[in-house]
Design a protein around this motif. Structure first.
Motif, PDB file in Angstrom:
ATOM      1  N   GLU A  43      -2.965 -51.552  53.171  1.00  0.00           N
ATOM      2  CA  GLU A  43      -1.521 -51.406  52.947  1.00  0.00           C
ATOM      3  C   GLU A  43      -0.721 -51.970  54.116  1.00  0.00           C
ATOM      4  O   GLU A  43       0.292 -52.637  53.930  1.00  0.00           O
ATOM      5  CB  GLU A  43      -1.156 -49.938  52.709  1.00  0.00           C
ATOM      6  N   PHE A  44      -1.186 -51.715  55.330  1.00  0.00           N
ATOM      7  CA  PHE A  44      -0.480 -52.245  56.492  1.00  0.00           C
ATOM      8  C   PHE A  44      -0.482 -53.766  56.472  1.00  0.00           C
ATOM      9  O   PHE A  44       0.559 -54.401  56.617  1.00  0.00           O
ATOM     10  CB  PHE A  44      -1.089 -51.737  57.804  1.00  0.00           C
ATOM     11  N   TRP A  45      -1.667 -54.371  56.312  1.00  0.00           N
ATOM     12  CA  TRP A  45      -1.748 -55.831  56.376  1.00  0.00           C
ATOM     13  C   TRP A  45      -1.009 -56.496  55.209  1.00  0.00           C
ATOM     14  O   TRP A  45      -0.460 -57.585  55.374  1.00  0.00           O
ATOM     15  CB  TRP A  45      -3.203 -56.295  56.435  1.00  0.00           C
ATOM     16  N   ASP A  46      -0.971 -55.830  54.052  1.00  0.00           N
ATOM     17  CA  ASP A  46      -0.214 -56.384  52.924  1.00  0.00           C
ATOM     18  C   ASP A  46       1.279 -56.399  53.195  1.00  0.00           C
ATOM     19  O   ASP A  46       1.993 -57.281  52.721  1.00  0.00           O
ATOM     20  CB  ASP A  46      -0.490 -55.586  51.643  1.00  0.00           C
ATOM     21  N   THR A  47       1.771 -55.420  53.931  1.00  0.00           N
ATOM     22  CA  THR A  47       3.213 -55.313  54.171  1.00  0.00           C
ATOM     23  C   THR A  47       3.639 -55.827  55.542  1.00  0.00           C
ATOM     24  O   THR A  47       4.837 -55.982  55.782  1.00  0.00           O
ATOM     25  CB  THR A  47       3.674 -53.845  54.026  1.00  0.00           C
ATOM     26  N   ALA A  48       2.718 -56.110  56.431  1.00  0.00           N
ATOM     27  CA  ALA A  48       3.043 -56.498  57.803  1.00  0.00           C
ATOM     28  C   ALA A  48       4.030 -57.663  57.903  1.00  0.00           C
ATOM     29  O   ALA A  48       4.978 -57.587  58.698  1.00  0.00           O
ATOM     30  CB  ALA A  48       1.766 -56.814  58.579  1.00  0.00           C
ATOM     31  N   PRO A  49       3.888 -58.734  57.136  1.00  0.00           N
ATOM     32  CA  PRO A  49       4.843 -59.841  57.270  1.00  0.00           C
ATOM     33  C   PRO A  49       6.294 -59.445  56.972  1.00  0.00           C
ATOM     34  O   PRO A  49       7.225 -60.100  57.430  1.00  0.00           O
ATOM     35  CB  PRO A  49       4.345 -60.874  56.259  1.00  0.00           C
ATOM     36  N   HIS A  50       6.500 -58.363  56.252  1.00  0.00           N
ATOM     37  CA  HIS A  50       7.850 -57.908  55.940  1.00  0.00           C
ATOM     38  C   HIS A  50       8.519 -57.224  57.131  1.00  0.00           C
ATOM     39  O   HIS A  50       9.721 -56.976  57.111  1.00  0.00           O
ATOM     40  CB  HIS A  50       7.832 -56.964  54.729  1.00  0.00           C
ATOM     41  N   TYR A  51       7.748 -56.928  58.189  1.00  0.00           N
ATOM     42  CA  TYR A  51       8.307 -56.325  59.393  1.00  0.00           C
ATOM     43  C   TYR A  51       8.971 -57.375  60.282  1.00  0.00           C
ATOM     44  O   TYR A  51       9.560 -57.052  61.296  1.00  0.00           O
ATOM     45  CB  TYR A  51       7.229 -55.592  60.201  1.00  0.00           C
ATOM     46  N   GLY A  52       8.834 -58.632  59.935  1.00  0.00           N
ATOM     47  CA  GLY A  52       9.385 -59.722  60.736  1.00  0.00           C
ATOM     48  C   GLY A  52       8.265 -60.518  61.380  1.00  0.00           C
ATOM     49  O   GLY A  52       7.092 -60.190  61.271  1.00  0.00           O
ATOM     50  N   GLY A  53       8.625 -61.580  62.038  1.00  0.00           N
ATOM     51  CA  GLY A  53       7.627 -62.439  62.653  1.00  0.00           C
ATOM     52  C   GLY A  53       7.076 -63.448  61.654  1.00  0.00           C
ATOM     53  O   GLY A  53       7.519 -63.527  60.511  1.00  0.00           O
ATOM     54  N   GLN A  54       6.107 -64.194  62.097  1.00  0.00           N
ATOM     55  CA  GLN A  54       5.522 -65.264  61.291  1.00  0.00           C
ATOM     56  C   GLN A  54       4.245 -64.791  60.608  1.00  0.00           C
ATOM     57  O   GLN A  54       3.428 -64.109  61.216  1.00  0.00           O
ATOM     58  CB  GLN A  54       5.181 -66.459  62.179  1.00  0.00           C
ATOM     59  N   LYS A  55       4.081 -65.194  59.354  1.00  0.00           N
ATOM     60  CA  LYS A  55       2.889 -64.813  58.598  1.00  0.00           C
ATOM     61  C   LYS A  55       1.614 -65.301  59.291  1.00  0.00           C
ATOM     62  O   LYS A  55       0.606 -64.605  59.310  1.00  0.00           O
ATOM     63  CB  LYS A  55       2.951 -65.343  57.167  1.00  0.00           C
ATOM     64  N   GLU A  56       1.679 -66.489  59.879  1.00  0.00           N
ATOM     65  CA  GLU A  56       0.500 -67.050  60.547  1.00  0.00           C
ATOM     66  C   GLU A  56       0.067 -66.172  61.723  1.00  0.00           C
ATOM     67  O   GLU A  56      -1.126 -66.006  61.977  1.00  0.00           O
ATOM     68  CB  GLU A  56       0.785 -68.475  61.055  1.00  0.00           C
ATOM     69  N   ILE A  57       1.037 -65.605  62.432  1.00  0.00           N
ATOM     70  CA  ILE A  57       0.704 -64.721  63.559  1.00  0.00           C
ATOM     71  C   ILE A  57       0.109 -63.422  63.030  1.00  0.00           C
ATOM     72  O   ILE A  57      -0.881 -62.910  63.567  1.00  0.00           O
ATOM     73  CB  ILE A  57       1.934 -64.454  64.445  1.00  0.00           C
ATOM     74  N   TRP A  58       0.694 -62.872  61.953  1.00  0.00           N
ATOM     75  CA  TRP A  58       0.128 -61.660  61.351  1.00  0.00           C
ATOM     76  C   TRP A  58      -1.309 -61.908  60.906  1.00  0.00           C
ATOM     77  O   TRP A  58      -2.188 -61.062  61.098  1.00  0.00           O
ATOM     78  CB  TRP A  58       0.978 -61.178  60.175  1.00  0.00           C
ATOM     79  N   ASP A  59      -1.568 -63.080  60.315  1.00  0.00           N
ATOM     80  CA  ASP A  59      -2.927 -63.415  59.877  1.00  0.00           C
ATOM     81  C   ASP A  59      -3.881 -63.491  61.068  1.00  0.00           C
ATOM     82  O   ASP A  59      -5.020 -63.013  60.998  1.00  0.00           O
ATOM     83  CB  ASP A  59      -2.943 -64.738  59.102  1.00  0.00           C
ATOM     84  N   ALA A  60      -3.409 -64.087  62.158  1.00  0.00           N
ATOM     85  CA  ALA A  60      -4.240 -64.176  63.368  1.00  0.00           C
ATOM     86  C   ALA A  60      -4.504 -62.788  63.943  1.00  0.00           C
ATOM     87  O   ALA A  60      -5.629 -62.484  64.362  1.00  0.00           O
ATOM     88  CB  ALA A  60      -3.567 -65.074  64.411  1.00  0.00           C
ATOM     89  N   LEU A  61      -3.480 -61.940  63.944  1.00  0.00           N
ATOM     90  CA  LEU A  61      -3.664 -60.581  64.453  1.00  0.00           C
ATOM     91  C   LEU A  61      -4.639 -59.789  63.594  1.00  0.00           C
ATOM     92  O   LEU A  61      -5.461 -59.028  64.112  1.00  0.00           O
ATOM     93  CB  LEU A  61      -2.317 -59.862  64.544  1.00  0.00           C
TER      94      LEU A  61
END
Length: 116
Positions: A43-61
């Motif tokens: 659930e966190f990773w599915d919604t993380a990009p909606h918190y702001g920032g770049q999707k590519e960075i969320w994917d790397a994290l």
């Protein structure tokens, strides 16, 4: 060229790179199963990009959070992630966007119940 004592000459990588460490032991508010923990992570990773920032960075994290420490270090450095807390709970990208990761995506709680 750097000074004799600079981090570059020691081979530690970029000066702003922090060596990653496992998060400190933590406890969930109530005992949870591995399946519940996995659901929380998804659930966190599915919604993380909606918190702001770049999707590519969320994917790397996410990739770093799910990898062994040495590989995680390479992933965050390659993505240009600036880690301000060695357990990866607070990170920034090169543009200054903040990424906050809950401990439950980085490690398991001390009160995890094994699925039966």
């Amino acid at each position: 060229m750097g000074c004799i004592g600079s981090s570059q000459t020691k081979g530690d990588g970029p000066a702003n790179a922090k060596k990653l460490q496992k998060p400190k032991c933590w406890k969930h508010t109530q005992p949870i199963t591995r399946q519940q923990l996995q659901q929380m992570r998804e659930e966190f990773w599915d919604t993380a990009p909606h918190y702001g920032g770049q999707k590519e960075i969320w994917d790397a994290l996410q990739a770093a959070a799910e990898a062994e420490l040495t590989l995680a270090q390479v992933i965050v450095e390659s993505a240009g992630v600036i880690v301000t807390s060695s357990d990866m709970t607070t990170c920034y990208d090169e543009r200054g966007a903040k990424y906050e990761l809950p401990k439950y995506v980085l490690s398991e709680p001390s009160n995890l119940i094994e699925n039966s």
